[in-house]
Design a protein around this motif. Structure first.
Motif, PDB file in Angstrom:
ATOM      1  N   PRO A  12       0.808  -1.216   0.000  1.00  0.00           N
ATOM      2  CA  PRO A  12       0.000   0.000   0.000  1.00  0.00           C
ATOM      3  C   PRO A  12       0.847   1.275   0.000  1.00  0.00           C
ATOM      4  CG  PRO A  12       0.157  -0.853   2.228  1.00  0.00           C
ATOM      5  CD  PRO A  12       0.932  -1.803   1.347  1.00  0.00           C
ATOM      6  N   ASP A  13       2.160   1.136   0.174  1.00  0.00           N
ATOM      7  CA  ASP A  13       3.084   2.259   0.230  1.00  0.00           C
ATOM      8  C   ASP A  13       3.579   2.564  -1.180  1.00  0.00           C
ATOM      9  OD1 ASP A  13       5.589   3.666   0.317  1.00  0.00           O
ATOM     10  OD2 ASP A  13       5.790   3.166   2.424  1.00  0.00           O
ATOM     11  N   PHE A  14       3.383   3.807  -1.637  1.00  0.00           N
ATOM     12  CA  PHE A  14       3.727   4.151  -3.008  1.00  0.00           C
ATOM     13  C   PHE A  14       5.210   3.941  -3.292  1.00  0.00           C
ATOM     14  CE2 PHE A  14       5.034   7.255  -6.256  1.00  0.00           C
ATOM     15  CZ  PHE A  14       4.217   6.867  -7.300  1.00  0.00           C
ATOM     16  N   GLU A  15       6.068   4.381  -2.398  1.00  0.00           N
ATOM     17  CA  GLU A  15       7.506   4.263  -2.634  1.00  0.00           C
ATOM     18  C   GLU A  15       7.947   2.812  -2.711  1.00  0.00           C
ATOM     19  OE1 GLU A  15       9.951   7.541  -0.466  1.00  0.00           O
ATOM     20  OE2 GLU A  15       7.978   7.512   0.495  1.00  0.00           O
ATOM     21  N   GLU A  16       7.391   1.976  -1.867  1.00  0.00           N
ATOM     22  CA  GLU A  16       7.744   0.563  -1.908  1.00  0.00           C
ATOM     23  C   GLU A  16       7.173  -0.103  -3.153  1.00  0.00           C
ATOM     24  OE1 GLU A  16       9.283  -3.120  -1.232  1.00  0.00           O
ATOM     25  OE2 GLU A  16       9.836  -1.212  -0.301  1.00  0.00           O
ATOM     26  N   GLN A 233       0.208   9.904   4.173  1.00  0.00           N
ATOM     27  CA  GLN A 233       1.614  10.127   4.502  1.00  0.00           C
ATOM     28  C   GLN A 233       2.368  10.720   3.320  1.00  0.00           C
ATOM     29  OE1 GLN A 233       3.952   7.148   6.421  1.00  0.00           O
ATOM     30  NE2 GLN A 233       2.320   6.468   7.772  1.00  0.00           N
ATOM     31  N   SER A 234       3.183  11.730   3.620  1.00  0.00           N
ATOM     32  CA  SER A 234       4.062  12.302   2.600  1.00  0.00           C
ATOM     33  C   SER A 234       5.144  11.296   2.227  1.00  0.00           C
ATOM     34  CB  SER A 234       4.708  13.586   3.113  1.00  0.00           C
ATOM     35  OG  SER A 234       3.742  14.569   3.401  1.00  0.00           O
ATOM     36  N   MET A 235       5.802  11.548   1.095  1.00  0.00           N
ATOM     37  CA  MET A 235       6.894  10.682   0.677  1.00  0.00           C
ATOM     38  C   MET A 235       8.070  10.811   1.645  1.00  0.00           C
ATOM     39  SD  MET A 235       5.685   9.269  -1.975  1.00  0.00           S
ATOM     40  CE  MET A 235       4.474   9.526  -3.277  1.00  0.00           C
ATOM     41  N   LYS A 236       8.667   9.685   1.963  1.00  0.00           N
ATOM     42  CA  LYS A 236       9.881   9.738   2.788  1.00  0.00           C
ATOM     43  C   LYS A 236      11.012  10.406   2.017  1.00  0.00           C
ATOM     44  CE  LYS A 236       9.653   5.246   3.521  1.00  0.00           C
ATOM     45  NZ  LYS A 236       8.262   4.917   3.125  1.00  0.00           N
ATOM     46  N   ASP A 237      11.088  10.138   0.716  1.00  0.00           N
ATOM     47  CA  ASP A 237      12.050  10.781  -0.158  1.00  0.00           C
ATOM     48  C   ASP A 237      11.283  11.742  -1.061  1.00  0.00           C
ATOM     49  OD1 ASP A 237      13.916  11.566  -2.022  1.00  0.00           O
ATOM     50  OD2 ASP A 237      14.627   9.540  -2.496  1.00  0.00           O
ATOM     51  N   PRO A 238      11.491  13.064  -0.904  1.00  0.00           N
ATOM     52  CA  PRO A 238      10.681  14.025  -1.676  1.00  0.00           C
ATOM     53  C   PRO A 238      10.850  13.931  -3.179  1.00  0.00           C
ATOM     54  CG  PRO A 238      12.499  15.125  -0.521  1.00  0.00           C
ATOM     55  CD  PRO A 238      12.438  13.732   0.009  1.00  0.00           C
ATOM     56  N   VAL A 243       7.871  11.425  -9.161  1.00  0.00           N
ATOM     57  CA  VAL A 243       7.414  10.099  -9.581  1.00  0.00           C
ATOM     58  C   VAL A 243       5.895  10.012  -9.444  1.00  0.00           C
ATOM     59  CG1 VAL A 243       7.645   7.619  -9.187  1.00  0.00           C
ATOM     60  CG2 VAL A 243       9.628   9.128  -8.864  1.00  0.00           C
ATOM     61  N   GLY A 244       5.378  10.556  -8.336  1.00  0.00           N
ATOM     62  CA  GLY A 244       3.942  10.562  -8.126  1.00  0.00           C
ATOM     63  C   GLY A 244       3.208  11.395  -9.152  1.00  0.00           C
ATOM     64  N   LEU A 245       3.819  12.500  -9.578  1.00  0.00           N
ATOM     65  CA  LEU A 245       3.191  13.316 -10.617  1.00  0.00           C
ATOM     66  C   LEU A 245       3.082  12.519 -11.915  1.00  0.00           C
ATOM     67  CD1 LEU A 245       3.735  17.081 -11.198  1.00  0.00           C
ATOM     68  CD2 LEU A 245       3.530  15.532 -13.136  1.00  0.00           C
ATOM     69  N   GLY A 246       4.136  11.751 -12.213  1.00  0.00           N
ATOM     70  CA  GLY A 246       4.049  10.871 -13.383  1.00  0.00           C
ATOM     71  C   GLY A 246       2.933   9.856 -13.240  1.00  0.00           C
ATOM     72  N   GLU A 247       2.736   9.352 -12.033  1.00  0.00           N
ATOM     73  CA  GLU A 247       1.682   8.371 -11.766  1.00  0.00           C
ATOM     74  C   GLU A 247       0.291   8.940 -12.057  1.00  0.00           C
ATOM     75  OE1 GLU A 247      -0.149   4.830  -9.865  1.00  0.00           O
ATOM     76  OE2 GLU A 247       1.885   5.193 -10.570  1.00  0.00           O
ATOM     77  N   ILE A 248       0.020  10.147 -11.573  1.00  0.00           N
ATOM     78  CA  ILE A 248      -1.327  10.700 -11.708  1.00  0.00           C
ATOM     79  C   ILE A 248      -1.563  11.362 -13.063  1.00  0.00           C
ATOM     80  CG2 ILE A 248      -1.514  11.066  -9.225  1.00  0.00           C
ATOM     81  CD1 ILE A 248      -1.031  14.050  -9.716  1.00  0.00           C
ATOM     82  N   LYS A 325      -0.275  15.252  -0.026  1.00  0.00           N
ATOM     83  CA  LYS A 325      -1.042  16.131   0.857  1.00  0.00           C
ATOM     84  C   LYS A 325      -1.857  17.175   0.103  1.00  0.00           C
ATOM     85  CE  LYS A 325       0.644  14.819   4.985  1.00  0.00           C
ATOM     86  NZ  LYS A 325      -0.198  14.326   6.095  1.00  0.00           N
ATOM     87  N   ASP A 326      -1.414  17.536  -1.085  1.00  0.00           N
ATOM     88  CA  ASP A 326      -2.022  18.648  -1.804  1.00  0.00           C
ATOM     89  C   ASP A 326      -3.000  18.170  -2.870  1.00  0.00           C
ATOM     90  OD1 ASP A 326      -0.266  20.134  -0.288  1.00  0.00           O
ATOM     91  OD2 ASP A 326       1.121  20.543  -1.940  1.00  0.00           O
ATOM     92  N   TRP A 327      -3.863  19.100  -3.271  1.00  0.00           N
ATOM     93  CA  TRP A 327      -4.705  18.894  -4.442  1.00  0.00           C
ATOM     94  C   TRP A 327      -4.126  19.714  -5.581  1.00  0.00           C
ATOM     95  CZ3 TRP A 327      -8.104  15.290  -5.304  1.00  0.00           C
ATOM     96  CH2 TRP A 327      -8.894  14.748  -4.274  1.00  0.00           C
ATOM     97  N   LEU A 328      -3.645  19.053  -6.633  1.00  0.00           N
ATOM     98  CA  LEU A 328      -3.217  19.748  -7.834  1.00  0.00           C
ATOM     99  C   LEU A 328      -4.423  19.924  -8.749  1.00  0.00           C
ATOM    100  CD1 LEU A 328       0.147  17.934  -8.713  1.00  0.00           C
ATOM    101  CD2 LEU A 328      -0.204  19.931  -7.268  1.00  0.00           C
ATOM    102  N   ALA A 329      -4.528  21.071  -9.377  1.00  0.00           N
ATOM    103  CA  ALA A 329      -5.594  21.298 -10.356  1.00  0.00           C
ATOM    104  C   ALA A 329      -5.063  20.925 -11.732  1.00  0.00           C
ATOM    105  CB  ALA A 329      -6.037  22.752 -10.332  1.00  0.00           C
TER     106      ALA A 329
END
Length: 380
Positions: A12-16, A233-238, A243-248, A325-329
């Motif tokens: 369930p952890d994105f980084e893992e 939870q925020s990313m442990k490694d910012p 990477v998350g932006l690529g995901e969404i 944590k944030d909502w990107l438009a």
């Protein structure tokens, strides 16, 4: 020690979940198998492939002396084959260029020798300005001022980690009659997006009651388990914010073309056929914007491009974001639809209303029989 697991990815952890293992300087492998967006999908979610290949590019710049990495400036990929969810992805990296300020990578993504995706990634040193020109003519979307609290909108959390929030205007194009005067390519779609990570310790999912009208206008209530962004939870490694932006970036794009074409969510009601709730996309809207197309057209991404505009992954100039944590438009247009191919271009804005990324995607969109006759064709 090489840690690679077979079968479905249970993390369930994105980084893992997206973690990669370095084999040598030019070869990496996913620590886990990537997952399908839904069980019936023919292949894994394209956003997983985008995100993990972007991560490989970043990791390939990691300094052995300082442990620092370059940040992505632009990402350019081409989908070749649908990936399967039973085997981790393998990555072969060609280091095209390196100096103090810039790195360029060409990556081939494969499974058992069968290529799935290729990409070229340009990266730059943290703190340096983007190598590309930012389109400053695009204003922040009105949705950000109209809805300062996206948590109050309709929400879906899907494809493992993606989350979206959308308003009633997205649900019903008749609420925006001004669009009728606009060409197809001039109509905008605006939603909120972000990443659902594992909950903060002690946090539970909220039971959220929502209601959406079906294609006939009848309102149906339902309940969802929602993890609020501030409780994720925020990313442990910012660096994983990128990477998350690529995901969404692939979670609600060419799959929402029916909204731009003003196609009824249940095409059958416009073709004289009996209304069938099983053929009504508003029911899909309750769980994913990434699946909205399946009753209207077959969609397949061909290429995907991202331009990253912020200067540092922990910036102080207001251009940063916490993907969890944030909502990107995300505001975008279908700039071209011809010969069953669609070209979409969009912009992501952070909560400070600064554009943090431009996303461009080309894909196939083959309308199903009878659907074309239900579209608003007056401005095509």
């Amino acid at each position: 020690m090489l840690m690679v697991t077979a079968g479905e990815n249970p993390r369930p952890d994105f980084e893992e979940s997206l973690r990669v293992v370095k084999i040598d300087d030019t070869h990496y492998i996913g620590a886990h198998c990537l997952r399908k967006p839904v069980a019936m999908a023919r292949g894994i979610y394209g956003g997983h492939m985008i995100a993990q290949s972007l991560l490989v590019a970043i990791e390939s710049t990691r300094s052995e002396t300082t442990n620092e990495v370059m940040i992505p400036d632009s990402y350019h990929s081409f989908f070749i084959n649908a990936g399967n969810n039973k085997t981790p992805m393998e990555y072969e990296v060609l280091k095209l260029y390196d100096d103090e300020f810039i790195s360029k990578r060409s990556i081939v993504v494969s499974q058992h020798g069968k290529n799935r995706l290729t990409c070229v990634v340009i990266l730059r040193k943290q703190g340096t300005k983007p190598l590309h020109k930012i389109d400053e003519s695009i204003p922040p979307p009105e949705i950000q001022t109209k809805y300062p609290d996206p948590d109050k909108l309709h929400q879906v959390q899907h494809t493992d980690f993606c989350r979206n929030a959308f308003d009633d205007d997205f649900v019903d194009h008749k609420r925006t009659p001004e669009e009728n005067k606009l060409h197809f390519a001039e109509r905008w779609v605006s939603v909120f997006t972000g990443l659902k990570n594992i909950p903060e310790p002690g946090t539970k999912y909220d039971k959220v009651k929502d209601a959406l009208p079906d294609a006939l206008g009848n309102v149906h209530s339902f309940e969802l388990d929602i993890l609020r962004p501030k409780n994720s939870q925020s990313m442990k490694d910012p660096i994983y914010n990128y990477v998350g932006l690529g995901e969404i970036s692939d979670s609600s794009f060419i799959t929402t073309m029916a909204r731009v074409l003003h196609i009824p969510w249940a095409p059958s009601i416009e073709t004289g056929k009996e209304y069938d709730p099983d053929r009504d996309a508003t029911y899909l809207m309750r769980s994913s914007l990434n699946a909205l197309h399946i009753l209207h057209y077959n969609a397949m991404s061909l290429d995907h491009h991202i331009y990253f505009h912020n200067i540092d992954y922990e910036p102080t100039d207001g251009s940063g974001f916490d993907i969890c944590k944030d909502w990107l438009a995300f505001t975008y247009q279908m700039k071209r639809y011809s010969n069953s191919r669609v070209l979409a271009r969009g912009y992501m804005f952070n909560e400070n209303r600064k554009c943090v990324a431009t996303v461009i995607q080309e894909g196939l969109a083959i309308l199903l029989d009878g659907v074309a006759s239900t579209a608003d064709r007056s401005h095509l």
